[in-house]
Motif scaffolding. Structure first.
Motif, PDB file in Angstrom:
ATOM      1  N   UNK A 143      10.574   5.172  -4.835  1.00  0.00           N
ATOM      2  CA  UNK A 143       9.993   5.779  -3.642  1.00  0.00           C
ATOM      3  C   UNK A 143      10.585   5.225  -2.353  1.00  0.00           C
ATOM      4  N   UNK A 144      10.815   3.923  -2.323  1.00  0.00           N
ATOM      5  CA  UNK A 144      11.270   3.292  -1.085  1.00  0.00           C
ATOM      6  C   UNK A 144      12.690   2.734  -1.170  1.00  0.00           C
ATOM      7  N   UNK A 145      13.368   2.932  -2.287  1.00  0.00           N
ATOM      8  CA  UNK A 145      14.741   2.422  -2.490  1.00  0.00           C
ATOM      9  C   UNK A 145      14.841   0.933  -2.154  1.00  0.00           C
ATOM     10  N   UNK A 146      13.966   0.141  -2.765  1.00  0.00           N
ATOM     11  CA  UNK A 146      13.926  -1.297  -2.505  1.00  0.00           C
ATOM     12  C   UNK A 146      14.628  -2.080  -3.598  1.00  0.00           C
ATOM     13  N   UNK A 147      15.105  -3.234  -3.232  1.00  0.00           N
ATOM     14  CA  UNK A 147      15.625  -4.181  -4.217  1.00  0.00           C
ATOM     15  C   UNK A 147      14.421  -4.787  -4.938  1.00  0.00           C
ATOM     16  N   UNK A 148      14.610  -5.271  -6.154  1.00  0.00           N
ATOM     17  CA  UNK A 148      13.490  -5.865  -6.887  1.00  0.00           C
ATOM     18  C   UNK A 148      12.786  -6.990  -6.114  1.00  0.00           C
ATOM     19  N   UNK A 149      13.530  -7.839  -5.442  1.00  0.00           N
ATOM     20  CA  UNK A 149      12.898  -8.944  -4.705  1.00  0.00           C
ATOM     21  C   UNK A 149      12.067  -8.427  -3.537  1.00  0.00           C
ATOM     22  N   UNK A 150      12.545  -7.385  -2.866  1.00  0.00           N
ATOM     23  CA  UNK A 150      11.798  -6.795  -1.742  1.00  0.00           C
ATOM     24  C   UNK A 150      10.538  -6.099  -2.246  1.00  0.00           C
ATOM     25  N   UNK A 151      10.659  -5.400  -3.368  1.00  0.00           N
ATOM     26  CA  UNK A 151       9.500  -4.715  -3.939  1.00  0.00           C
ATOM     27  C   UNK A 151       8.435  -5.718  -4.365  1.00  0.00           C
ATOM     28  N   UNK A 203       7.917  -8.713  -3.125  1.00  0.00           N
ATOM     29  CA  UNK A 203       7.299  -9.262  -1.907  1.00  0.00           C
ATOM     30  C   UNK A 203       6.308  -8.265  -1.315  1.00  0.00           C
ATOM     31  N   UNK A 204       6.696  -6.984  -1.286  1.00  0.00           N
ATOM     32  CA  UNK A 204       5.806  -5.945  -0.765  1.00  0.00           C
ATOM     33  C   UNK A 204       4.526  -5.875  -1.584  1.00  0.00           C
ATOM     34  N   UNK A 205       4.664  -5.858  -2.902  1.00  0.00           N
ATOM     35  CA  UNK A 205       3.481  -5.798  -3.765  1.00  0.00           C
ATOM     36  C   UNK A 205       2.568  -7.000  -3.528  1.00  0.00           C
ATOM     37  N   UNK A 206       3.146  -8.167  -3.329  1.00  0.00           N
ATOM     38  CA  UNK A 206       2.352  -9.363  -3.029  1.00  0.00           C
ATOM     39  C   UNK A 206       1.568  -9.208  -1.737  1.00  0.00           C
ATOM     40  N   UNK A 207       2.223  -8.691  -0.682  1.00  0.00           N
ATOM     41  CA  UNK A 207       1.541  -8.488   0.608  1.00  0.00           C
ATOM     42  C   UNK A 207       0.428  -7.444   0.480  1.00  0.00           C
ATOM     43  N   UNK A 208       0.707  -6.380  -0.261  1.00  0.00           N
ATOM     44  CA  UNK A 208      -0.284  -5.313  -0.419  1.00  0.00           C
ATOM     45  C   UNK A 208      -1.490  -5.792  -1.225  1.00  0.00           C
ATOM     46  N   UNK A 209      -1.238  -6.598  -2.236  1.00  0.00           N
ATOM     47  CA  UNK A 209      -2.323  -7.157  -3.042  1.00  0.00           C
ATOM     48  C   UNK A 209      -3.172  -8.102  -2.189  1.00  0.00           C
ATOM     49  N   UNK A 210      -2.499  -8.955  -1.449  1.00  0.00           N
ATOM     50  CA  UNK A 210      -3.193  -9.912  -0.576  1.00  0.00           C
ATOM     51  C   UNK A 210      -4.010  -9.191   0.493  1.00  0.00           C
ATOM     52  N   UNK A 211      -3.491  -8.068   0.983  1.00  0.00           N
ATOM     53  CA  UNK A 211      -4.186  -7.285   2.002  1.00  0.00           C
ATOM     54  C   UNK A 211      -5.227  -6.336   1.439  1.00  0.00           C
TER      55      UNK A 211
END
Length: 186
Positions: free
Chosen positions: A26-34, A36-44
């Protein structure tokens, strides 16, 4: 990618359930970026992990039904047994767990307060399920067959056979004959 863009995209596309792979695409992210994003979304508290690599979008306009979640967290599967029988009114009681049929190994998953069970069936009997809203579920006749199949295999209590009320949906016992004649089911 920002949290705001994630939320906006998921709401626009009406996504409620997704995998880590969906984020890559969906967002054309690298695995490390994805990650990190999932971590921020979970935390939020924007997403909630369901099982490894599968998530629930908590800010969706319409949350998914439990049966939809059941299909999503362990695929391929369709809702059946006590859950489908209750859905169709063939048994009166409402089960505390969501019961599904799968081609994979038998499994029990506990997510929050809800328990999801998956019973493995032979491939030749992984048939006759239908789409109902956003989930797959056995039809009434197939749900009864699945229940009988597992009762006679010893994984469902035969005493519960008395709970079945096929007459509530005008289903005659002879309607199950095609499954029973299909071979080595029981």
């Amino acid at each position: 990618i920002t949290k705001e863009k994630f939320i906006r995209t998921f709401r626009e596309k009406q996504i409620t359930l997704f995998s880590g792979q969906d984020i890559f695409k969906l967002f054309s992210l690298k695995p490390s970026s994805a990650k990190a994003l999932l971590g921020r979304l979970k935390e939020g508290e924007i997403i909630k992990p369901l099982t490894r690599g599968k998530y629930l979008f908590l800010l969706a306009a319409t949350p998914p039904e439990e049966f939809e979640i059941a299909n999503f967290i362990y695929a391929p599967s369709y809702v059946s047994l006590e859950s489908a029988l209750s859905f169709y009114g063939i048994i009166e009681q409402f089960p505390y767990q969501i019961s599904s049929i799968t081609l994979k190994k038998t499994k029990l998953l506990k997510i929050g307060e809800k328990t999801f069970t998956y019973s493995r069936i032979k491939p030749e009997f992984f048939i006759d399920y239908q789409r109902e809203k956003n989930f797959l579920i056995a039809g009434p006749k197939k749900a009864i067959f699945d229940f009988l199949y597992f009762a006679y295999k010893g994984t469902r209590t035969k005493n519960n056979l008395r709970l079945l009320r096929p007459e509530r949906i005008n289903l005659k016992k002879s309607a199950l004959k095609e499954y029973l004649l299909a071979g080595k089911a029981l």
